[in-house]
Design an enzyme around this catalytic site. Structure first.
Site, mmCIF file in Angstrom:
data_model
loop_
_atom_site.group_PDB
_atom_site.id
_atom_site.type_symbol
_atom_site.label_atom_id
_atom_site.label_comp_id
_atom_site.label_asym_id
_atom_site.label_seq_id
_atom_site.Cartn_x
_atom_site.Cartn_y
_atom_site.Cartn_z
ATOM 1 N N ARG A 1 -60.595 47.071 -42.332
ATOM 2 C CA ARG A 1 -60.875 48.359 -41.688
ATOM 3 C C ARG A 1 -60.162 48.503 -40.351
ATOM 4 N NH1 ARG A 1 -67.240 49.804 -42.938
ATOM 5 N NH2 ARG A 1 -67.125 49.616 -45.211
ATOM 6 N N ASP B 1 -76.178 60.569 -36.780
ATOM 7 C CA ASP B 1 -75.480 59.350 -37.181
ATOM 8 C C ASP B 1 -74.705 58.841 -35.968
ATOM 9 O OD1 ASP B 1 -74.925 58.124 -40.180
ATOM 10 O OD2 ASP B 1 -73.396 57.530 -38.738
#
Length: 273
Positions: free
Chosen positions: A43, A144
């Site tokens: 990532r 979030d």
């Protein structure tokens, strides 16, 4: 000749990986296990390509620089996991629908999707409440820690393949089928969007003034925190839950030994005493 970075040749040492782990814990409370090293490498390699950096050491120096605090958010966005779907764990929505028919409130009905990811949970909640019709005044807060998923959630647009778990009557009433340039896409109706507010929020930090809620969905979140952090987060979440309100967690999670302010109603569903 291409100047693109060959990420396959990059090496993420255990020392540097451990520093990324420490940063994530400090900034978000999330605990990355040693088994996540391959995931972290994959990532973060994408971010290295974007910044044209040639090593994880360079990126670590950048992200730790006090002059680049905004890069911390990119790190969090890259390393937080966001797996979700419409009407995931359907029994929770069945329970919510049943409670709504008998839930008497004198203030606007409020529901919090506390780790909303790309928004499927928030829109599933919205469809459930809208169809129930017992509460004309209702609001959903969807939060979030990841800015990328929040941006996607706000659009309310999804690949048509994700629609399979949406009940057909909801699909017809609350979803639009994309045409021309949006062919193959599903768009949630403005009728639902007007009841949902998406915000950036770190559950490990001090919670902003967001009021109290009748229902809070905190599903598949606690698994990313250690025992101490889980208790701290639950204490803050419970403080935002109205007396008699309900908290929903994931099927692989438990509140055993974490709080005595909630009583279990059924598996993964708790009520504030």
């Amino acid at each position: 000749m291409s100047n693109m970075l060959d990420t396959n040749k990059l090496t993420l040492s255990e020392h540097v990986f451990n520093q990324f782990k420490s940063l994530m814990f400090k900034e978000s409370g999330v605990t990355l296990s040693d088994e996540k090293q391959v995931m972290v490498k994959a990532r973060l390699a994408k971010r290295l390509r974007q910044l044209q950096l040639s090593s994880f050491e360079q990126y670590l120096k950048l992200v730790k620089s006090p002059d680049n605090r905004q890069e911390i958010q990119h790190l969090i966005d890259a390393l937080t996991t966001n797996e979700t779907s419409f009407f995931r764990e359907a029994q929770h929505f069945e329970f919510l629908d049943h409670q709504l028919t008998s839930f008497s409130v004198t203030v606007p009905l409020r529901i919090w999707s506390a780790a909303c990811s790309t928004g499927e949970e928030a829109y599933s909640l919205a469809m459930t409440v809208a169809e129930n019709r017992c509460h004309p005044d209702w609001q959903i807060l969807a939060s979030d820690i990841n800015t990328q998923v929040l941006a996607s959630a706000g659009l309310g647009m999804y690949d048509m393949s994700r629609a399979s778990s949406i009940p057909r009557n909801y699909l017809i009433k609350y979803c639009l089928k994309g045409v021309r340039s949006q062919a193959g896409q599903l768009l949630l109706s403005e009728q639902l969007k007007q009841h949902i507010r998406f915000i950036l929020l770190n559950l490990d930090g001090e919670l902003p003034e967001i009021g109290q809620f009748h229902f809070i969905f905190l599903r598949n979140v606690l698994i990313y925190f250690n025992e101490t952090k889980r208790k701290q987060i639950i204490d803050k979440i419970v403080a935002k839950l109205r007396p008699g309100g309900y908290l929903f967690i994931g099927h692989s999670e438990s509140l055993r030994g974490i709080t005595d302010l909630l009583r279990p109603v059924q598996a993964t569903i708790y009520q504030k005493c």
